[in-house]
Design a protein around this motif. Structure first.
Motif, PDB file in Angstrom:
ATOM      1  N   ILE A 113       0.830  -1.212   0.000  1.00  0.00           N
ATOM      2  CA  ILE A 113       0.000   0.000   0.000  1.00  0.00           C
ATOM      3  C   ILE A 113       0.862   1.258   0.000  1.00  0.00           C
ATOM      4  CG2 ILE A 113      -0.298   0.115   2.517  1.00  0.00           C
ATOM      5  CD1 ILE A 113      -3.162   1.091   2.001  1.00  0.00           C
ATOM      6  N   VAL A 114       1.987   1.205   0.681  1.00  0.00           N
ATOM      7  CA  VAL A 114       2.895   2.358   0.734  1.00  0.00           C
ATOM      8  C   VAL A 114       3.636   2.505  -0.592  1.00  0.00           C
ATOM      9  CG1 VAL A 114       4.970   3.276   1.838  1.00  0.00           C
ATOM     10  CG2 VAL A 114       3.134   2.322   3.237  1.00  0.00           C
ATOM     11  N   ILE A 115       4.216   1.436  -1.077  1.00  0.00           N
ATOM     12  CA  ILE A 115       4.987   1.494  -2.329  1.00  0.00           C
ATOM     13  C   ILE A 115       4.084   1.906  -3.490  1.00  0.00           C
ATOM     14  CG2 ILE A 115       6.325   0.127  -3.992  1.00  0.00           C
ATOM     15  CD1 ILE A 115       7.858   0.852  -1.413  1.00  0.00           C
ATOM     16  N   ASN A 116       2.909   1.287  -3.597  1.00  0.00           N
ATOM     17  CA  ASN A 116       1.995   1.649  -4.690  1.00  0.00           C
ATOM     18  C   ASN A 116       1.518   3.089  -4.578  1.00  0.00           C
ATOM     19  OD1 ASN A 116       2.254  -0.887  -5.766  1.00  0.00           O
ATOM     20  ND2 ASN A 116       0.361  -1.670  -4.881  1.00  0.00           N
ATOM     21  N   GLY A 117       1.256   3.548  -3.358  1.00  0.00           N
ATOM     22  CA  GLY A 117       0.860   4.940  -3.156  1.00  0.00           C
ATOM     23  C   GLY A 117       1.943   5.908  -3.584  1.00  0.00           C
ATOM     24  N   MET A 118       3.189   5.568  -3.295  1.00  0.00           N
ATOM     25  CA  MET A 118       4.303   6.435  -3.696  1.00  0.00           C
ATOM     26  C   MET A 118       4.475   6.429  -5.220  1.00  0.00           C
ATOM     27  SD  MET A 118       5.225   7.837  -0.925  1.00  0.00           S
ATOM     28  CE  MET A 118       6.712   8.668  -1.435  1.00  0.00           C
ATOM     29  N   LYS A 119       4.284   5.295  -5.850  1.00  0.00           N
ATOM     30  CA  LYS A 119       4.393   5.219  -7.311  1.00  0.00           C
ATOM     31  C   LYS A 119       3.294   6.034  -7.991  1.00  0.00           C
ATOM     32  CE  LYS A 119       6.608   0.709  -7.874  1.00  0.00           C
ATOM     33  NZ  LYS A 119       6.436  -0.681  -8.340  1.00  0.00           N
ATOM     34  N   LYS A 120       2.072   5.950  -7.452  1.00  0.00           N
ATOM     35  CA  LYS A 120       0.936   6.672  -8.033  1.00  0.00           C
ATOM     36  C   LYS A 120       0.937   8.147  -7.660  1.00  0.00           C
ATOM     37  CE  LYS A 120      -2.163   2.709  -7.898  1.00  0.00           C
ATOM     38  NZ  LYS A 120      -3.331   2.128  -7.220  1.00  0.00           N
ATOM     39  N   GLY A 121       1.594   8.474  -6.554  1.00  0.00           N
ATOM     40  CA  GLY A 121       1.592   9.852  -6.093  1.00  0.00           C
ATOM     41  C   GLY A 121       0.396  10.191  -5.229  1.00  0.00           C
ATOM     42  N   SER A 122      -0.356   9.178  -4.811  1.00  0.00           N
ATOM     43  CA  SER A 122      -1.490   9.408  -3.917  1.00  0.00           C
ATOM     44  C   SER A 122      -1.858   8.099  -3.237  1.00  0.00           C
ATOM     45  CB  SER A 122      -2.703   9.929  -4.687  1.00  0.00           C
ATOM     46  OG  SER A 122      -3.184   8.932  -5.556  1.00  0.00           O
TER      47      SER A 122
END
Length: 198
Positions: free
Chosen positions: A139-148
């Motif tokens: 959830i953290v890594i994907n959020g950082m990749k998406k920017g939100s």
């Protein structure tokens, strides 16, 4: 409606003999109650991976001229005494900086998010320009990749991390299984045990 059902199930499950850290028990309990729902929340294992992916996951150094930060959080229960850990390496596998720190009572996801923020601040203080960031919480890594990120409990922390990430010339976020994130995991567990390393 679904939030109310989750709350009821959590209260019912909490009366049992199983501790909060026994996630397989909780997952099975929750799955058993979601059959009739139209759009159940995601509860259960991640995507099916090829046999051996987790077992063969190892930490690898970054490319020449790059640095790699691994971050993790550890919890003695969820809520429980938590710690964070970060380990910064260069392409020669040399430890440039590392940190272990107790953070008090938090959830495991918030501990990992706090470790990311702490790790990025440590990289900035070390003068890193090209950075690979690895963590084991999708959830953290994907959020950082998406920017939100659509999780109000992590929103402020990850917005802070997104702002910090803009300070680097190049930055890459990668998910790694916990087996490959063992250096940060060891430091996070030291932090959860009350040990400071800076």
């Amino acid at each position: 409606m679904e939030a109310i059902i989750i709350e009821i199930l959590n209260k019912r499950a909490m009366k049992g003999q199983h501790g909060e850290a026994n996630m397989s028990f909780w997952d099975e309990k929750m799955r058993g109650h979601w059959n009739g729902l139209k759009i159940p929340p995601y509860i259960g294992p991640g995507p099916k991976l090829g046999k051996g992916n987790r077992e063969t996951c190892v930490w690898k150094p970054p490319k020449n001229g790059w640095f790699k930060i691994n971050f993790d959080g550890a919890s003695r229960g969820n809520l429980g005494q938590d710690g964070i850990g970060c380990s910064l390496h260069n392409s020669d596998e040399t430890v440039v900086a590392r940190r272990a720190k107790p953070i008090g009572m938090e959830t495991n996801n918030r501990a990992k998010s706090m470790a990311l923020v702490e790790g990025l601040e440590m990289c900035m203080a070390s003068g890193v320009e090209k950075l690979v960031v690895e963590g084991d919480l999708t959830i953290v890594i994907n959020g950082m990749k998406k920017g939100s990120i659509l999780n109000w409990r992590l929103d402020a922390l990850l917005n802070r991390a997104l702002n910090l990430s803009k300070a680097f010339k190049k930055i890459i976020f990668n998910h790694i299984f916990c087996e490959g994130n063992f250096k940060a995991d060891q430091l996070a567990n030291m932090g959860a045990d009350g040990i400071y390393i800076d």
